[in-house]
Design a protein around this motif. Structure first.
Motif, mmCIF file in Angstrom:
data_model
loop_
_atom_site.group_PDB
_atom_site.id
_atom_site.type_symbol
_atom_site.label_atom_id
_atom_site.label_comp_id
_atom_site.label_asym_id
_atom_site.label_seq_id
_atom_site.Cartn_x
_atom_site.Cartn_y
_atom_site.Cartn_z
ATOM 1 N N THR A 63 0.852 -1.186 0.000
ATOM 2 C CA THR A 63 0.000 0.000 0.000
ATOM 3 C C THR A 63 0.891 1.239 0.000
ATOM 4 O O THR A 63 2.101 1.150 0.211
ATOM 5 C CB THR A 63 -0.962 0.004 1.218
ATOM 6 N N THR A 64 0.288 2.386 -0.281
ATOM 7 C CA THR A 64 1.062 3.624 -0.340
ATOM 8 C C THR A 64 1.181 4.253 1.041
ATOM 9 O O THR A 64 0.193 4.354 1.773
ATOM 10 C CB THR A 64 0.379 4.631 -1.302
ATOM 11 N N HIS A 65 2.380 4.646 1.368
ATOM 12 C CA HIS A 65 2.606 5.449 2.574
ATOM 13 C C HIS A 65 3.178 6.788 2.137
ATOM 14 O O HIS A 65 3.675 6.926 1.025
ATOM 15 C CB HIS A 65 3.625 4.780 3.500
ATOM 16 N N ASN A 66 3.100 7.777 3.021
ATOM 17 C CA ASN A 66 3.950 8.948 2.784
ATOM 18 C C ASN A 66 4.746 9.197 4.045
ATOM 19 O O ASN A 66 4.284 8.942 5.155
ATOM 20 C CB ASN A 66 3.154 10.165 2.310
ATOM 21 N N LYS A 90 5.995 10.854 10.536
ATOM 22 C CA LYS A 90 4.662 10.258 10.546
ATOM 23 C C LYS A 90 4.169 10.015 9.134
ATOM 24 O O LYS A 90 4.782 10.472 8.167
ATOM 25 C CB LYS A 90 3.685 11.162 11.301
ATOM 26 N N CYS A 91 3.066 9.310 9.032
ATOM 27 C CA CYS A 91 2.448 9.034 7.743
ATOM 28 C C CYS A 91 1.105 9.758 7.716
ATOM 29 O O CYS A 91 0.292 9.577 8.613
ATOM 30 C CB CYS A 91 2.239 7.529 7.585
ATOM 31 N N ASP A 92 0.895 10.570 6.666
ATOM 32 C CA ASP A 92 -0.363 11.316 6.606
ATOM 33 C C ASP A 92 -1.520 10.455 6.110
ATOM 34 O O ASP A 92 -2.678 10.816 6.268
ATOM 35 C CB ASP A 92 -0.194 12.544 5.694
ATOM 36 N N MET A 93 -1.199 9.316 5.488
ATOM 37 C CA MET A 93 -2.263 8.433 5.013
ATOM 38 C C MET A 93 -2.841 7.601 6.157
ATOM 39 O O MET A 93 -4.000 7.233 6.131
ATOM 40 C CB MET A 93 -1.754 7.445 3.958
ATOM 41 N N HIS A 94 -1.997 7.265 7.095
ATOM 42 C CA HIS A 94 -2.388 6.398 8.217
ATOM 43 C C HIS A 94 -2.023 7.128 9.498
ATOM 44 O O HIS A 94 -0.880 7.034 9.964
ATOM 45 C CB HIS A 94 -1.662 5.050 8.119
ATOM 46 N N PRO A 95 -2.954 7.876 10.058
ATOM 47 C CA PRO A 95 -2.611 8.817 11.135
ATOM 48 C C PRO A 95 -2.040 8.173 12.396
ATOM 49 O O PRO A 95 -1.433 8.866 13.201
ATOM 50 C CB PRO A 95 -3.944 9.518 11.436
ATOM 51 N N TRP A 96 -2.185 6.865 12.532
ATOM 52 C CA TRP A 96 -1.624 6.227 13.727
ATOM 53 C C TRP A 96 -0.128 5.953 13.583
ATOM 54 O O TRP A 96 0.537 5.618 14.553
ATOM 55 C CB TRP A 96 -2.351 4.912 13.999
ATOM 56 N N MET A 97 0.375 6.076 12.335
ATOM 57 C CA MET A 97 1.785 5.710 12.109
ATOM 58 C C MET A 97 2.713 6.853 12.493
ATOM 59 O O MET A 97 2.690 7.920 11.891
ATOM 60 C CB MET A 97 2.019 5.382 10.625
ATOM 61 N N SER A 98 3.550 6.614 13.489
ATOM 62 C CA SER A 98 4.558 7.612 13.849
ATOM 63 C C SER A 98 5.780 6.892 14.402
ATOM 64 O O SER A 98 5.691 5.756 14.881
ATOM 65 C CB SER A 98 4.013 8.601 14.871
#
Ligand SMILES: [Cu+2]
Length: 238
Positions: free
Chosen positions: A128-131, A167-175
């Motif tokens: 999947t795409t992350h940023n 962090k990832c703006d696509m998946h707000p829990w990712m930091s």
């Protein structure tokens, strides 16, 4: 000339004792009083891929603890580093990169140390795409999309920073958090709250522990011939 076995033995003993005199270590365990808030299950329904990529519950990582009783809990993901007392010296950064992976819609590792100028290789192992969005304050920020299958991104930091959040703006829990230092004396606590900083010359140092939800704690530690021990105990907020 030929060496007898006793001469060789003497050479080996000298080499070992020189090494011991030149490098000590600091180790210990980080704990907090009582128990932290329980990890929560993350709602990933916005991206079905993240449901597939990480079977089972995906839990928040602000508090990862090991052995936990009503009295005290071992705390993982604490960045412990020497914050004072080092002789002025250049410590060249390793040529090998630090690898940060995005796997199962989370960062691995969640907390890590990196040297100023050292390469940070950011991989996307997910379908999947992350940023990857750096919110660094002392360093240039970056924000790069990274679709599934895209090559690794290579980044680096120019200045010391404690701590640079990514962090990832696509998946707000990712930091995740990077401790950027100009020397090699740091470690991150493991699942049992333990850490070890190796290779320190004898001396007295200031050692600081950082955790994303607690204030930093600092103590003075003297490293001699023996390995020094420095535990940290976070008290409950009054
Ligand atoms: Cu993401």
């Amino acid at each position: 000339m030929s060496y007898t076995s006793s001469t060789l033995g003497a050479i080996i003993i000298i080499a070992v004792s020189v090494q011991l005199a030149a490098a000590g270590s600091i180790s210990g365990t980080v704990k907090m009083e009582g128990k932290p808030p329980k990890a929560k299950t993350i709602d990933r329904s916005a991206d079905a891929k993240c449901m597939e990529l990480h079977p089972g519950d995906l839990l928040t990582e602000s508090w990862v603890v090991g052995e936990s009783t009503d009295e005290a809990s071992q705390v993982a993901n604490v960045f412990v580093h020497v914050s004072g007392g080092l002789a002025a010296k250049d410590w060249p950064a390793p040529t090998a990169p630090v690898v940060l992976d995005q796997k199962g819609c989370r960062y691995e590792p969640h907390v890590f140390g990196i040297r100023v100028g050292q390469s940070l290789e950011i991989r996307n192992s997910d379908g999947t795409t992350h940023n990857v969005h750096s919110l660094a304050k002392n360093n240039k920020q970056f924000n790069n999309g990274q679709p599934s299958g895209a090559p690794a991104l290579n980044k680096s930091f120019d200045a010391v920073e404690l701590m640079a959040k990514i962090k990832c703006d696509m998946h707000p829990w990712m930091s995740c958090y990077a401790g950027v230092l100009d020397h090699p004396f740091f470690a991150v606590t493991g699942a049992d709250g333990s850490y070890k900083i190796e290779g320190l010359p004898a001396g007295t140092y200031e050692v600081t522990a950082w955790h994303e939800r607690m204030r930093t704690r600092t103590q003075s530690v003297t490293v001699g011939d023996d390995d020094a021990s420095a535990d940290f105990l976070y008290q409950k907020k009054k």
